[in-house]
Design a protein around this motif. Sequence first.
Motif, PDB file in Angstrom:
ATOM      1  N   THR A 121       0.838  -1.199   0.000  1.00  0.00           N
ATOM      2  CA  THR A 121       0.000   0.000   0.000  1.00  0.00           C
ATOM      3  C   THR A 121       0.877   1.253   0.000  1.00  0.00           C
ATOM      4  O   THR A 121       0.634   2.190  -0.761  1.00  0.00           O
ATOM      5  N   MET A 122       1.895   1.263   0.848  1.00  0.00           N
ATOM      6  CA  MET A 122       2.812   2.402   0.901  1.00  0.00           C
ATOM      7  C   MET A 122       3.565   2.565  -0.420  1.00  0.00           C
ATOM      8  O   MET A 122       3.748   3.690  -0.898  1.00  0.00           O
ATOM      9  N   ALA A 123       3.992   1.471  -1.007  1.00  0.00           N
ATOM     10  CA  ALA A 123       4.712   1.541  -2.283  1.00  0.00           C
ATOM     11  C   ALA A 123       3.802   2.084  -3.386  1.00  0.00           C
ATOM     12  O   ALA A 123       4.234   2.899  -4.208  1.00  0.00           O
ATOM     13  N   ASP A 124       2.550   1.643  -3.417  1.00  0.00           N
ATOM     14  CA  ASP A 124       1.598   2.145  -4.408  1.00  0.00           C
ATOM     15  C   ASP A 124       1.352   3.636  -4.226  1.00  0.00           C
ATOM     16  O   ASP A 124       1.317   4.393  -5.201  1.00  0.00           O
ATOM     17  N   GLU A 125       1.157   4.078  -2.983  1.00  0.00           N
ATOM     18  CA  GLU A 125       0.933   5.494  -2.713  1.00  0.00           C
ATOM     19  C   GLU A 125       2.149   6.313  -3.120  1.00  0.00           C
ATOM     20  O   GLU A 125       2.023   7.386  -3.704  1.00  0.00           O
ATOM     21  N   ASN A 126       3.320   5.813  -2.813  1.00  0.00           N
ATOM     22  CA  ASN A 126       4.555   6.503  -3.176  1.00  0.00           C
ATOM     23  C   ASN A 126       4.694   6.602  -4.690  1.00  0.00           C
ATOM     24  O   ASN A 126       5.055   7.650  -5.223  1.00  0.00           O
ATOM     25  N   ARG A 181       4.481  10.210  -6.811  1.00  0.00           N
ATOM     26  CA  ARG A 181       5.673  10.694  -7.496  1.00  0.00           C
ATOM     27  C   ARG A 181       5.554  10.641  -9.020  1.00  0.00           C
ATOM     28  O   ARG A 181       6.392  11.189  -9.725  1.00  0.00           O
ATOM     29  N   THR A 182       4.526  10.012  -9.540  1.00  0.00           N
ATOM     30  CA  THR A 182       4.378   9.862 -10.978  1.00  0.00           C
ATOM     31  C   THR A 182       4.257  11.200 -11.681  1.00  0.00           C
ATOM     32  O   THR A 182       4.871  11.415 -12.729  1.00  0.00           O
ATOM     33  N   VAL A 183       3.486  12.126 -11.131  1.00  0.00           N
ATOM     34  CA  VAL A 183       3.291  13.435 -11.758  1.00  0.00           C
ATOM     35  C   VAL A 183       4.623  14.158 -11.883  1.00  0.00           C
ATOM     36  O   VAL A 183       4.971  14.679 -12.950  1.00  0.00           O
ATOM     37  N   ASP A 239      -3.366  11.362  -1.041  1.00  0.00           N
ATOM     38  CA  ASP A 239      -3.426  11.153   0.405  1.00  0.00           C
ATOM     39  C   ASP A 239      -3.204  12.442   1.191  1.00  0.00           C
ATOM     40  O   ASP A 239      -3.027  12.412   2.403  1.00  0.00           O
ATOM     41  N   GLY A 240      -3.201  13.599   0.501  1.00  0.00           N
ATOM     42  CA  GLY A 240      -3.134  14.887   1.175  1.00  0.00           C
ATOM     43  C   GLY A 240      -1.744  15.421   1.446  1.00  0.00           C
ATOM     44  O   GLY A 240      -1.594  16.438   2.108  1.00  0.00           O
ATOM     45  N   ARG A 241      -0.706  14.762   0.928  1.00  0.00           N
ATOM     46  CA  ARG A 241       0.663  15.250   1.117  1.00  0.00           C
ATOM     47  C   ARG A 241       1.022  16.223  -0.002  1.00  0.00           C
ATOM     48  O   ARG A 241       0.665  16.008  -1.159  1.00  0.00           O
ATOM     49  N   LYS A 242       1.733  17.296   0.351  1.00  0.00           N
ATOM     50  CA  LYS A 242       2.207  18.231  -0.658  1.00  0.00           C
ATOM     51  C   LYS A 242       3.472  17.666  -1.280  1.00  0.00           C
ATOM     52  O   LYS A 242       4.421  17.343  -0.585  1.00  0.00           O
ATOM     53  N   MET A 243       3.481  17.545  -2.577  1.00  0.00           N
ATOM     54  CA  MET A 243       4.622  17.019  -3.312  1.00  0.00           C
ATOM     55  C   MET A 243       5.172  18.140  -4.180  1.00  0.00           C
ATOM     56  O   MET A 243       4.407  18.873  -4.806  1.00  0.00           O
ATOM     57  N   ASP A 244       6.489  18.290  -4.217  1.00  0.00           N
ATOM     58  CA  ASP A 244       7.066  19.294  -5.090  1.00  0.00           C
ATOM     59  C   ASP A 244       8.457  18.886  -5.538  1.00  0.00           C
ATOM     60  O   ASP A 244       9.092  18.022  -4.941  1.00  0.00           O
ATOM     61  N   THR A 245       8.897  19.525  -6.633  1.00  0.00           N
ATOM     62  CA  THR A 245      10.224  19.281  -7.163  1.00  0.00           C
ATOM     63  C   THR A 245      10.711  20.528  -7.874  1.00  0.00           C
ATOM     64  O   THR A 245       9.910  21.354  -8.300  1.00  0.00           O
ATOM     65  N   VAL A 246      11.995  20.646  -7.996  1.00  0.00           N
ATOM     66  CA  VAL A 246      12.622  21.708  -8.770  1.00  0.00           C
ATOM     67  C   VAL A 246      13.416  21.033  -9.882  1.00  0.00           C
ATOM     68  O   VAL A 246      14.181  20.101  -9.633  1.00  0.00           O
ATOM     69  N   VAL A 247      13.208  21.510 -11.120  1.00  0.00           N
ATOM     70  CA  VAL A 247      13.858  20.909 -12.285  1.00  0.00           C
ATOM     71  C   VAL A 247      14.755  21.954 -12.937  1.00  0.00           C
ATOM     72  O   VAL A 247      14.309  23.083 -13.169  1.00  0.00           O
ATOM     73  N   ALA A 248      15.972  21.569 -13.224  1.00  0.00           N
ATOM     74  CA  ALA A 248      16.896  22.457 -13.936  1.00  0.00           C
ATOM     75  C   ALA A 248      16.727  22.248 -15.422  1.00  0.00           C
ATOM     76  O   ALA A 248      16.742  21.117 -15.912  1.00  0.00           O
ATOM     77  N   VAL A 249      16.549  23.343 -16.144  1.00  0.00           N
ATOM     78  CA  VAL A 249      16.436  23.284 -17.593  1.00  0.00           C
ATOM     79  C   VAL A 249      17.833  23.455 -18.167  1.00  0.00           C
ATOM     80  O   VAL A 249      18.487  24.467 -17.926  1.00  0.00           O
ATOM     81  N   VAL A 250      18.291  22.447 -18.909  1.00  0.00           N
ATOM     82  CA  VAL A 250      19.614  22.518 -19.532  1.00  0.00           C
ATOM     83  C   VAL A 250      19.447  22.572 -21.037  1.00  0.00           C
ATOM     84  O   VAL A 250      18.332  22.527 -21.549  1.00  0.00           O
ATOM     85  N   GLY A 251      20.494  22.631 -21.783  1.00  0.00           N
ATOM     86  CA  GLY A 251      20.404  22.741 -23.234  1.00  0.00           C
ATOM     87  C   GLY A 251      20.257  24.207 -23.604  1.00  0.00           C
ATOM     88  O   GLY A 251      20.835  25.089 -22.981  1.00  0.00           O
ATOM     89  N   SER A 252      19.427  24.493 -24.616  1.00  0.00           N
ATOM     90  CA  SER A 252      19.263  25.896 -25.011  1.00  0.00           C
ATOM     91  C   SER A 252      18.417  26.638 -24.003  1.00  0.00           C
ATOM     92  O   SER A 252      18.321  27.843 -24.013  1.00  0.00           O
ATOM     93  N   GLY A 253      17.770  25.883 -23.108  1.00  0.00           N
ATOM     94  CA  GLY A 253      17.220  26.461 -21.886  1.00  0.00           C
ATOM     95  C   GLY A 253      15.889  27.116 -21.939  1.00  0.00           C
ATOM     96  O   GLY A 253      15.030  26.783 -22.708  1.00  0.00           O
ATOM     97  N   GLN A 254      15.790  28.103 -21.088  1.00  0.00           N
ATOM     98  CA  GLN A 254      14.534  28.731 -20.751  1.00  0.00           C
ATOM     99  C   GLN A 254      14.506  30.118 -21.346  1.00  0.00           C
ATOM    100  O   GLN A 254      15.490  30.822 -21.378  1.00  0.00           O
ATOM    101  N   GLU A 255      13.349  30.537 -21.833  1.00  0.00           N
ATOM    102  CA  GLU A 255      13.193  31.892 -22.365  1.00  0.00           C
ATOM    103  C   GLU A 255      12.924  32.871 -21.289  1.00  0.00           C
ATOM    104  O   GLU A 255      12.320  32.604 -20.305  1.00  0.00           O
TER     105      GLU A 255
END
Length: 162
Positions: free
Chosen positions: A43-48, A52-54, A146-162
């Motif tokens: 159950t914990m593995a499925d929730e995890n 994290r899929t998004v 399950d009500g937990r706040k999930m977040d991530t920071v992604v670095a844009v590499v290559g020609s990057g961000q406008e």
Amino acid sequence: MAESTARKHTIDILFPWALFGLLAICGLLVLILAADIYQDTTTMADENYESRTVLSYLTEKIHQNDNGTVTIGSVDGTDSLIIRQDYDGEEYCTYIFEEDGMLKELFVRSGTAVSTADGKAVIPVEDFKMEALENGLLHFSYMSEDGRKMDTVVAVVGSGQE
């Protein structure tokens, strides 16, 4: 030859049966506890996995298109991750946004009129937010089922961000 004159007592029969019963009960208890632990773990593995899929999806989409331009913009007034990419000399855009509790994706040729209704539903999300940080970083957050706040920071590499 000496004959055995020992009498059989009730305890001689009762003790092995009691020992067998105790062993059977202990085995059953171990089996029940193991099944409960296994169920909790899966159950914990499925929730995890689901939570994290998004974030994994967004990170992978950005890194798949590192040689394109990644920005945060708007589609029909909805915040959207916009990934611009050249294919055979033509520019295409991938829009990723949240609408009605669903993360949606829309892939079109650049310059095509787009609407959030045209997006393909990918995965359910709640309270999805995205923001551009400095130095080519993008911050994504949402609320898991399950009500937990999930977040991530992604670095844009290559020609990057406008």
